[in-house]
Design an enzyme around this catalytic site. Structure first.
Site, PDB file in Angstrom:
ATOM      1  N   GLU A 160     -14.137 -27.447  92.893  1.00  0.00           N
ATOM      2  CA  GLU A 160     -14.969 -28.137  94.239  1.00  0.00           C
ATOM      3  C   GLU A 160     -14.394 -29.666  94.209  1.00  0.00           C
ATOM      4  O   GLU A 160     -15.285 -30.100  93.812  1.00  0.00           O
ATOM      5  CB  GLU A 160     -16.357 -27.816  93.857  1.00  0.00           C
ATOM      6  CG  GLU A 160     -16.810 -26.268  94.004  1.00  0.00           C
ATOM      7  CD  GLU A 160     -17.942 -25.827  94.044  1.00  0.00           C
ATOM      8  OE1 GLU A 160     -18.798 -26.788  93.205  1.00  0.00           O
ATOM      9  OE2 GLU A 160     -18.532 -24.882  94.268  1.00  0.00           O
ATOM     10  N   CYS A 170     -10.206 -48.241  92.738  1.00  0.00           N
ATOM     11  CA  CYS A 170     -10.250 -47.674  93.816  1.00  0.00           C
ATOM     12  C   CYS A 170     -10.345 -48.387  94.960  1.00  0.00           C
ATOM     13  O   CYS A 170      -9.733 -48.200  96.059  1.00  0.00           O
ATOM     14  CB  CYS A 170     -11.369 -46.503  93.887  1.00  0.00           C
ATOM     15  SG  CYS A 170     -11.359 -44.896  92.487  1.00  0.00           S
ATOM     16  N   GLU A 312     -16.055 -18.027  95.054  1.00  0.00           N
ATOM     17  CA  GLU A 312     -17.515 -17.852  94.366  1.00  0.00           C
ATOM     18  C   GLU A 312     -18.401 -17.556  95.486  1.00  0.00           C
ATOM     19  O   GLU A 312     -18.479 -17.725  96.762  1.00  0.00           O
ATOM     20  CB  GLU A 312     -17.781 -19.384  94.022  1.00  0.00           C
ATOM     21  CG  GLU A 312     -17.056 -19.844  92.878  1.00  0.00           C
ATOM     22  CD  GLU A 312     -17.602 -21.224  92.248  1.00  0.00           C
ATOM     23  OE1 GLU A 312     -18.734 -21.728  92.609  1.00  0.00           O
ATOM     24  OE2 GLU A 312     -16.946 -22.035  91.736  1.00  0.00           O
ATOM     25  N   LYS A 361     -28.607 -21.371  83.892  1.00  0.00           N
ATOM     26  CA  LYS A 361     -28.819 -19.918  83.222  1.00  0.00           C
ATOM     27  C   LYS A 361     -29.666 -19.143  84.279  1.00  0.00           C
ATOM     28  O   LYS A 361     -29.728 -18.207  83.908  1.00  0.00           O
ATOM     29  CB  LYS A 361     -29.531 -20.458  81.966  1.00  0.00           C
ATOM     30  CG  LYS A 361     -31.038 -21.335  82.187  1.00  0.00           C
ATOM     31  CD  LYS A 361     -31.809 -21.399  80.952  1.00  0.00           C
ATOM     32  CE  LYS A 361     -33.251 -21.931  81.242  1.00  0.00           C
ATOM     33  NZ  LYS A 361     -33.744 -22.614  79.725  1.00  0.00           N
TER      34      LYS A 361
END
Ligand code: ZN
Length: 688
Positions: A160, A170, A312, A361
């Protein structure tokens, strides 16, 4: 894309991929759990695992100290059990020792702000030479050891990709990127209209994206973030390709706002998506279904029409939503069939087994803390065991005759502009994309997503709501499309700007659309939420709703050379046109000047499909709550029929005889569906 048959998703794997993110590194001290995993996987009708996504610290617990033995063991057992492994590079999550030794691998969130501490994931600086060197090294080690392993079928680059870093490195990279793009500060000052508020630059060091007054600069920063991310991804790809020629993918996130996926897609062999629609099956979820289909259609379109992989999803609950509503029985299968209906040749989950701790979880998984004797596990297994019966679908495409022009350039252009509407999130670009897409898909049309520089020639009908940025090239392409017989429907806020976000002169819509559509938009009323303007239709377009409600954006347009199909009925602009149509060459251009309610929009699509005979899956709009999709390989047609509601529905079928692929029953004319039911049917040639 025209109907055709595509090669298998992976040329070294047969059948649908049905798998999950697998994290055995969390269970290395519990070998009986891993033993159980191998026993359960085939019982669940599954054949694939994505391995190693966050495993860097488990593979290299200390700098240069490798622990590849556990992965070797897992892979060897997978090869024996014929489990296809999608092997991830671990760059999504850095080991703590790396952040400690080299803080510059961490991201900076605010301009001139501090480095992020080591925490979480997906938070590296994409410009950091140290991070690039370290990622390249660990990827190379993985590839050297496992790039030719018989279990490994596909590389999963990082996880992702997203976010941005605002560090000095940057920033310097951005300035170099601008120099290459513009060549001179004069060109840049002109592109950003820097005379405004007296802000021209005379030194590249003065250019800084924290300057928010220049929307062109903000737009370029977003483009740079995509380009630096693509550059990082290509570094990862090159590292795994040192020792392996396996195909590569990375998991995208639907219409994720931060990256222009059209720039990632050409570098990927397989397009993958992560999708977490919050279906629960307790109400009419038609709108959520078509939104999920919109993301899925984007994935197919990113790959040029070829099948893609749902990397996913969850068979159960999402731990990060406000509530914790269960998916009612049947909802999981409907969600998976919907993804296959949009071209997915594999459906996988996050995650295989719930961890005992950590922030996910409670996130849905196939194996719960309680074990495998669960409803979720049974539903996953039931779905998995139907997949072999659907294998005729594999490799088929989607014969979409409707193209929806939408991309990140249009969206960012509008979001970066200071107005109309203050909050970029309230400008509602994606809301309108979803509304138009819903109108088409709920009518029974297959829809491709088309970028603004895409090929328009495959389509009969093009939709371009809020097409904010239209350059000369797109303007000419649309003119050719309509001239050759195509039907275009565009809207308010279209063709306002060029690719630098500079407004077109000469009246909106610009870039030739004023002439093409025969309308001129003089000004726009931005209404507070909740306020509506009434609309009444003329009678020239059969099927168009007699009345409607406009809200949020109401343009005052002049029909210069167009037929008026509907007019405002309230406000001081009552009587003025809101929907117009102009014949041009062999086709027609429609212009809708206001954000209309869904029922009016649905009726507009119905009326246009009828008036211009746009090919659709069903001859008429199906009843509310029924959504259909079709795949086609040029020889066989497959129909996906979904009941978006929790109560029984009768679904109309296209002409012919249709056979349910899972149990062989045949149907003509219609099909009875119980609540949240979903079916896959194959068309039987009349003569057979
Ligand atoms: Zn950085």
């Amino acid at each position: 894309m025209p109907a055709q048959s595509y090669p298998a998703l992976l040329n070294n794997h047969q059948g649908f991929l049905h798998g999950a993110d697998y994290n055995p590194d969390q269970w290395l001290q519990h070998p009986h759990i891993i033993e159980e995993d191998f026993q359960i996987i085939s019982r669940a009708g599954m054949n694939s695992w994505s391995l190693g996504i966050f495993s860097w610290a488990a593979l290299e617990p200390e700098p240069g100290v490798y622990r590849f033995d556990w992965m070797q063991d897992i892979l060897d057992r997978c090869a024996q059990a014929n489990i296809a492994i999608i092997l991830a590079t671990p760059s999504g999550s850095k080991p703590a020792w790396l952040s400690q030794a080299h803080p510059e691998v961490c991201r900076v969130l605010q301009w001139q702000g501090p480095r992020e501490p080591h925490r979480g994931r997906h938070n590296h600086c994409p410009s950091s030479e140290v991070y690039r060197r370290e990622v390249s090294r660990i990827n190379g080690e993985l590839s050297r050891r496992f790039g030719a392993h018989p279990a490994v079928k596909l590389w999963h680059l990082s996880n992702e990709y997203g976010g941005e870093c605002r560090c000095e490195t940057c920033l310097q990279g951005f300035r170099r990127w601008l120099q290459e793009r513009y060549g001179s500060l004069d060109a840049l000052n002109d592109a950003y209209w820097n005379g405004f508020w007296g802000h021209p630059y005379n030194d590249w060091e003065q250019v800084h994206p924290f300057e928010v007054i220049h929307d062109g600069l903000q737009l370029d920063w977003r483009r740079f973030v995509t380009d630096i991310t693509v550059d990082f991804m290509l570094m990862e790809k090159a590292a795994v390709r040192q020792h392996s020629d396996l195909p590569v993918t990375t998991n995208m996130m639907g219409h994720y706002p931060g990256l222009d996926y059209w720039r990632l897609a050409p570098h990927l062999d397989v397009i993958s998506n992560d999708a977490y629609p919050s279906f629960d099956g307790r109400s009419d979820e038609s709108t959520s279904l078509t939104q999920a289909i919109c993301d899925a259609n984007l994935m197919r379109s990113l790959g040029g029409g070829k099948p893609w992989l749902l990397m996913e999803s969850t068979p159960s609950q999402l731990n990060w939503t406000e509530n914790f509503v269960m998916k009612r029985p049947g909802v999981h299968r409907r969600e998976m069939y919907l993804q296959i209906g949009a071209g997915a040749d594999g459906t996988c989950y996050f995650q295989w087994r719930k961890g005992r701790g950590g922030s996910e979880k409670y996130h849905g998984a196939i194996i719960d803390h309680a074990g495998t004797h669960t409803r979720v596990m049974r539903e996953v297994a039931e779905y998995g065991h139907t997949l072999p019966q659907l294998e005729a679908v594999l490799g088929s495409g989607v014969n979409a005759r409707v193209g929806l022009i939408e991309d990140w350039q249009m969206r960012w252009g509008l979001e970066c502009a200071h107005g109309p509407r203050k909050n970029p999130k309230h400008k509602g670009y994606m809301d309108e994309i979803h509304a138009w897409h819903h109108a088409a898909v709920s009518r029974g049309l297959s829809v491709d997503i088309v970028p603004s520089n895409g090929d328009l020639s495959n389509y009969d009908l093009l939709l371009m709501p809020m097409g904010y940025q239209v350059d000369e090239k797109l303007g000419q392409a649309l003119e050719r499309f309509v001239g050759n017989g195509g039907i275009l429907i565009t809207s308010y806020l279209s063709a306002h700007c060029d690719p630098h976000n500079r407004c077109h002169l000469g009246g909106w819509p610009g870039s030739g659309l004023r002439q093409l559509c025969g309308v001129w938009a003089e000004e726009m009323d931005g209404l507070p939420d909740g306020e509506v303007v009434q609309v009444t239709s003329e009678t020239h377009l059969p099927g168009l709703a007699a009345t409607g409600r406009a809200r949020t954006y109401c343009e005052r347009i002049h029909a210069e050379d167009a037929e008026v199909l509907a007019r405002y009925r309230s406000e001081f602009y009552a009587g003025e046109p809101v929907l117009c149509r102009r014949a041009a060459g062999k086709g027609y251009a429609y212009y809708l000047a206001a954000r209309m309610d869904q029922a009016f929009l649905d009726s507009l699509i119905d009326a246009v499909v009828e008036a211009h005979q746009v090919p659709s899956i069903l001859p008429q709009r199906p009843p509310p709550g029924i959504i259909v999709q079709e795949r086609d390989n040029g020889q066989q047609r497959f129909l996906f029929v979904h009941n978006a509601t929790p109560t029984a529905r009768e679904a109309p079928l296209p002409p012919g005889t249709w056979t349910d692929l899972t149990h062989g029953s045949t149907y003509r004319d219609s099909l009875s569906l119980s609540g949240v039911d979903s079916r896959v049917l194959i068309w039987q040639n009349i003569s057979s």
